[in-house]
Enzyme design. Structure first.
Site, PDB file in Angstrom:
ATOM      1  CB  THR A  27       5.892  51.502  75.067  1.00 45.94           C
ATOM      2  OG1 THR A  27       4.725  50.880  74.498  1.00 45.94           O
ATOM      3  CG2 THR A  27       7.063  51.345  74.122  1.00 45.94           C
ATOM      4  CB  VAL A  56       1.686  48.600  72.059  1.00 46.41           C
ATOM      5  CG1 VAL A  56       0.983  49.933  71.865  1.00 46.41           C
ATOM      6  CG2 VAL A  56       2.911  48.510  71.160  1.00 46.41           C
ATOM      7  CB  ALA A  82      -2.028  43.111  73.478  1.00 44.20           C
ATOM      8  CE  LYS A  83       3.716  47.067  80.093  1.00 47.32           C
ATOM      9  NZ  LYS A  83       4.720  48.162  80.084  1.00 47.32           N
ATOM     10  CB  VAL A  84      -3.916  43.543  79.264  1.00 51.88           C
ATOM     11  CG1 VAL A  84      -4.219  43.598  77.777  1.00 51.88           C
ATOM     12  CG2 VAL A  84      -3.412  42.159  79.640  1.00 51.88           C
TER      13      VAL A  84
END
Length: 220
Positions: A27, A56, A82-84
């Site tokens: 997402t 996310v 964790a999307k960075v």
């Protein structure tokens, strides 16, 4: 190759999960916005449906802000990633988060050099955007092959998520290249099932079944 769904639409996720064909979810804030729902609420609901990784993404710009967001997201489910973004600050956050045991997904990757840096920073996942490269007349799938070669050369742990998938052919090419994962929008996922000859064959079988029953009934 694993298939992730690139969506926050719970109904679409339920349908894919029921077939055993959804290995994870990706997402971002734009995808969440499309659903018109609270971010935490929808991620909690997805986490209850999917046991695989759920990426996310927050909106932090500094490493500290990204890490803070990620720690909060990690409380929303046992399988949160964790999307960075692929920036200097993003990779600083990756290093800190991976040290804390929070898996990361480095997104918006468009070059082999970026992927190399993300892998060296310790990213769990790297997301090259093939469709956006194709849009500007660059070969998105060639990038996937280059990244996979780099990861193999040095035994990096990072897995490649082929992102910005626009068609079934992107999925097939990702599988042929040996990508670990393709994250697929629901409309492309649905197209993977379809072929006109399959539809034609099913129609013929149904018609022939009815004809055979009618012929058998006429003989009685």
């Amino acid at each position: 190759m694993k298939i992730f769904l690139d969506t926050a639409n719970v109904q679409k996720i339920k349908e894919a999960a029921a077939m055993g064909l959804c290995d994870g979810i990706t997402t971002n804030p734009t995808i969440i916005l499309k659903e018109g729902r609270d971010h935490k609420e929808v991620i909690n609901e997805i986490s209850a449906l999917i046991s695989g990784p759920i990426s996310v993404e927050g909106i932090g710009e500094t490493a500290d802000e990204m890490a803070k967001d990620a720690v909060e997201f990690s409380k929303w489910g046992k399988n949160i990633v964790a999307k960075v973004p692929m920036t200097k600050e993003g990779l600083k956050a990756v290093r800190a988060l991976e040290a804390k045991g929070i898996p990361t997904n480095v997104t918006l990757v468009f070059s082999p050099a970026q992927a190399l840096l993300a892998a060296k920073a310790g990213a769990s996942y790297i997301s090259p955007f093939v469709g956006r490269l194709d849009d500007i007349s660059q070969d998105g799938m060639a990038l996937i092959a280059e990244i996979l070669a780099i990861l193999k050369n040095y035994g990096f742990k990072s897995q490649v998520i082929v992102a910005s998938v626009r068609s079934p052919m992107h999925v097939v090419e990702a599988a042929k290249a040996g990508a670990h994962i393709a994250t697929v929008p629901p409309d492309v996922f649905d197209k993977l099932f379809s072929h006109p000859l399959t539809d034609k064959g099913i129609k013929m079988f149904i018609e022939d079944y009815k004809k055979a029953n009618a012929a058998a009934g006429a003989k009685k």
